[in-house]
Scaffold this motif. Structure first.
Motif, PDB file in Angstrom:
ATOM      1  N   SER A 114      10.725  27.169 -17.781  1.00  0.00           N
ATOM      2  CA  SER A 114      10.725  25.795 -18.261  1.00  0.00           C
ATOM      3  C   SER A 114       9.814  25.737 -19.479  1.00  0.00           C
ATOM      4  O   SER A 114       8.719  26.295 -19.461  1.00  0.00           O
ATOM      5  CB  SER A 114      10.213  24.843 -17.169  1.00  0.00           C
ATOM      6  OG  SER A 114      10.230  23.511 -17.629  1.00  0.00           O
TER       7      SER A 114
ATOM      8  N   TYR B  19      -3.558  25.227  -7.079  1.00  0.00           N
ATOM      9  CA  TYR B  19      -3.374  24.273  -8.172  1.00  0.00           C
ATOM     10  C   TYR B  19      -4.718  23.761  -8.666  1.00  0.00           C
ATOM     11  O   TYR B  19      -5.709  23.756  -7.939  1.00  0.00           O
ATOM     12  CB  TYR B  19      -2.427  23.142  -7.777  1.00  0.00           C
ATOM     13  CG  TYR B  19      -3.008  22.118  -6.826  1.00  0.00           C
ATOM     14  CD1 TYR B  19      -3.451  20.889  -7.293  1.00  0.00           C
ATOM     15  CD2 TYR B  19      -3.085  22.374  -5.473  1.00  0.00           C
ATOM     16  CE1 TYR B  19      -3.964  19.947  -6.428  1.00  0.00           C
ATOM     17  CE2 TYR B  19      -3.604  21.443  -4.591  1.00  0.00           C
ATOM     18  CZ  TYR B  19      -4.036  20.224  -5.084  1.00  0.00           C
ATOM     19  OH  TYR B  19      -4.556  19.299  -4.216  1.00  0.00           O
TER      20      TYR B  19
ATOM     21  N   TRP C  26      -2.418  22.349 -13.555  1.00  0.00           N
ATOM     22  CA  TRP C  26      -1.907  23.716 -13.618  1.00  0.00           C
ATOM     23  C   TRP C  26      -1.728  24.207 -12.193  1.00  0.00           C
ATOM     24  O   TRP C  26      -2.459  23.804 -11.300  1.00  0.00           O
ATOM     25  CB  TRP C  26      -2.906  24.644 -14.311  1.00  0.00           C
ATOM     26  CG  TRP C  26      -3.151  24.341 -15.748  1.00  0.00           C
ATOM     27  CD1 TRP C  26      -2.468  24.832 -16.828  1.00  0.00           C
ATOM     28  CD2 TRP C  26      -4.178  23.496 -16.292  1.00  0.00           C
ATOM     29  NE1 TRP C  26      -3.000  24.344 -17.993  1.00  0.00           N
ATOM     30  CE2 TRP C  26      -4.050  23.517 -17.698  1.00  0.00           C
ATOM     31  CE3 TRP C  26      -5.180  22.708 -15.728  1.00  0.00           C
ATOM     32  CZ2 TRP C  26      -4.887  22.803 -18.536  1.00  0.00           C
ATOM     33  CZ3 TRP C  26      -6.018  21.987 -16.556  1.00  0.00           C
ATOM     34  CH2 TRP C  26      -5.853  22.042 -17.946  1.00  0.00           C
TER      35      TRP C  26
ATOM     36  N   SER D 244       3.827  33.073 -10.943  1.00  0.00           N
ATOM     37  CA  SER D 244       4.194  32.090 -11.959  1.00  0.00           C
ATOM     38  C   SER D 244       2.979  31.267 -12.348  1.00  0.00           C
ATOM     39  O   SER D 244       2.109  30.980 -11.523  1.00  0.00           O
ATOM     40  CB  SER D 244       5.333  31.180 -11.491  1.00  0.00           C
ATOM     41  OG  SER D 244       4.865  30.213 -10.567  1.00  0.00           O
ATOM     42  N   TYR D 245       2.943  30.932 -13.630  1.00  0.00           N
ATOM     43  CA  TYR D 245       1.917  30.063 -14.208  1.00  0.00           C
ATOM     44  C   TYR D 245       2.638  28.807 -14.667  1.00  0.00           C
ATOM     45  O   TYR D 245       3.673  28.885 -15.347  1.00  0.00           O
ATOM     46  CB  TYR D 245       1.244  30.763 -15.384  1.00  0.00           C
ATOM     47  CG  TYR D 245       0.405  29.841 -16.247  1.00  0.00           C
ATOM     48  CD1 TYR D 245      -0.939  29.650 -15.975  1.00  0.00           C
ATOM     49  CD2 TYR D 245       0.967  29.178 -17.328  1.00  0.00           C
ATOM     50  CE1 TYR D 245      -1.707  28.803 -16.761  1.00  0.00           C
ATOM     51  CE2 TYR D 245       0.206  28.337 -18.122  1.00  0.00           C
ATOM     52  CZ  TYR D 245      -1.133  28.145 -17.834  1.00  0.00           C
ATOM     53  OH  TYR D 245      -1.887  27.297 -18.614  1.00  0.00           O
ATOM     54  N   ASN D 246       2.100  27.648 -14.288  1.00  0.00           N
ATOM     55  CA  ASN D 246       2.778  26.387 -14.539  1.00  0.00           C
ATOM     56  C   ASN D 246       1.811  25.325 -15.048  1.00  0.00           C
ATOM     57  O   ASN D 246       0.636  25.312 -14.656  1.00  0.00           O
ATOM     58  CB  ASN D 246       3.399  25.865 -13.236  1.00  0.00           C
ATOM     59  CG  ASN D 246       4.247  26.904 -12.559  1.00  0.00           C
ATOM     60  OD1 ASN D 246       5.424  26.999 -12.814  1.00  0.00           O
ATOM     61  ND2 ASN D 246       3.639  27.718 -11.701  1.00  0.00           N
TER      62      ASN D 246
ATOM     63  N   ARG E 212       1.921  20.966 -15.907  1.00  0.00           N
ATOM     64  CA  ARG E 212       2.575  19.668 -16.067  1.00  0.00           C
ATOM     65  C   ARG E 212       1.506  18.664 -16.487  1.00  0.00           C
ATOM     66  O   ARG E 212       0.427  18.627 -15.915  1.00  0.00           O
ATOM     67  CB  ARG E 212       3.244  19.196 -14.787  1.00  0.00           C
ATOM     68  CG  ARG E 212       3.914  17.820 -14.987  1.00  0.00           C
ATOM     69  CD  ARG E 212       4.717  17.352 -13.803  1.00  0.00           C
ATOM     70  NE  ARG E 212       5.858  18.174 -13.491  1.00  0.00           N
ATOM     71  CZ  ARG E 212       7.042  18.113 -14.093  1.00  0.00           C
ATOM     72  NH1 ARG E 212       7.236  17.292 -15.082  1.00  0.00           N
ATOM     73  NH2 ARG E 212       8.019  18.892 -13.703  1.00  0.00           N
TER      74      ARG E 212
ATOM     75  N   HIS F 232       7.227  20.060 -18.644  1.00  0.00           N
ATOM     76  CA  HIS F 232       6.744  21.056 -17.691  1.00  0.00           C
ATOM     77  C   HIS F 232       6.871  22.420 -18.356  1.00  0.00           C
ATOM     78  O   HIS F 232       7.911  22.741 -18.927  1.00  0.00           O
ATOM     79  CB  HIS F 232       7.587  20.986 -16.416  1.00  0.00           C
ATOM     80  CG  HIS F 232       7.315  22.072 -15.442  1.00  0.00           C
ATOM     81  ND1 HIS F 232       8.314  22.746 -14.782  1.00  0.00           N
ATOM     82  CD2 HIS F 232       6.171  22.628 -14.993  1.00  0.00           C
ATOM     83  CE1 HIS F 232       7.793  23.655 -13.980  1.00  0.00           C
ATOM     84  NE2 HIS F 232       6.498  23.615 -14.099  1.00  0.00           N
TER      85      HIS F 232
ATOM     86  N   SER G 194       6.548  26.552 -17.608  1.00  0.00           N
ATOM     87  CA  SER G 194       6.472  27.528 -16.524  1.00  0.00           C
ATOM     88  C   SER G 194       6.923  28.888 -17.027  1.00  0.00           C
ATOM     89  O   SER G 194       7.935  28.998 -17.734  1.00  0.00           O
ATOM     90  CB  SER G 194       7.359  27.097 -15.352  1.00  0.00           C
ATOM     91  OG  SER G 194       7.268  28.027 -14.292  1.00  0.00           O
TER      92      SER G 194
ATOM     93  N   LYS H 203       7.427  32.881 -15.360  1.00  0.00           N
ATOM     94  CA  LYS H 203       7.464  33.637 -14.108  1.00  0.00           C
ATOM     95  C   LYS H 203       7.510  35.128 -14.423  1.00  0.00           C
ATOM     96  O   LYS H 203       8.299  35.572 -15.254  1.00  0.00           O
ATOM     97  CB  LYS H 203       8.696  33.231 -13.298  1.00  0.00           C
ATOM     98  CG  LYS H 203       8.753  33.825 -11.915  1.00  0.00           C
ATOM     99  CD  LYS H 203       9.931  33.225 -11.152  1.00  0.00           C
ATOM    100  CE  LYS H 203       9.942  33.692  -9.702  1.00  0.00           C
ATOM    101  NZ  LYS H 203      11.040  33.070  -8.956  1.00  0.00           N
TER     102      LYS H 203
END
Length: 192
Positions: free
Chosen positions: A49, A131, A150, A160-162, A164, A171, A173, A175
């Protein structure tokens, strides 16, 4: 109002997920030990994403679990093509929480003016998810990041690093495939 309710729901879901533990060890202990098994290894990732201002598409994305020291710090450089400016710094606290900071450097090794932002997990999370809501230091440094959350997911096959930003629908992301190691890039900028 709707975004506030969505944010509250997301945080509640993370907290509930984080409290579901199947052993005597806390979620953060299990997460930490699993991540340490990858120390010294590098993996390629892919965007799952992207944000509208994305500059990562089409570039090789590699993470390197570079160091896992006895001071409870894990450093993970994140390489975007030839750019070696980013390192995720995870620190395990005595209370079982984990802090995530973003160490950004220039090519000469000097710190970027926007560096060491992030947050600390509000609880011990789970073995597969941690998170990090933005902390006060982040808010003071980057006012628009006050609503950042995060999170990192980890299992036997992937990391995965995310990110929002709760005030909008964007968003980010990436992986990484943990089943296949890749060659480790050169050291990140500013590494000792």
């Amino acid at each position: 109002m709707r975004k506030t309710l969505v944010f509250a729901f997301v945080l509640l879901a993370f907290q509930t997920f984080g409290q579901q533990q199947g052993s005597a060890h806390s979620g953060s202990d299990q997460f930490w030990e699993q991540l340490k098994t990858h120390c010294g290894k590098s993996y390629e990732g892919a965007l799952t994403s992207a944000t509208p201002n994305d500059t990562f598409t089409g570039k090789k994305l590699v993470m390197h679990v570079r160091s896992c020291d006895e001071e409870n710090v894990i450093r993970i450089p994140f390489f975007v093509g030839d750019d070696r400016s980013r390192t995720w710094v995870l620190t395990k606290r005595d209370n079982g929480t984990i802090e995530l900071k973003h160490d950004h450097r220039h090519e000469d090794g000097s710190p970027d003016k926007v560096t060491m932002y992030g947050g600390t997990s509000p609880n011990t999370g789970s073995a597969k998810l941690q998170y990090f809501p933005a902390d006060q230091e982040t808010t003071d440094l980057i006012d628009y990041a006050a609503t950042n959350v995060w999170w990192i997911t980890l299992d036997e096959n992937s990391f995965s690093y995310n990110l929002r930003r709760v005030v909008n629908d964007n968003h980010f992301s990436v992986k990484f495939d943990l089943t296949e190691e890749v060659d480790t890039p050169a050291a990140p900028w500013g590494a000792e």
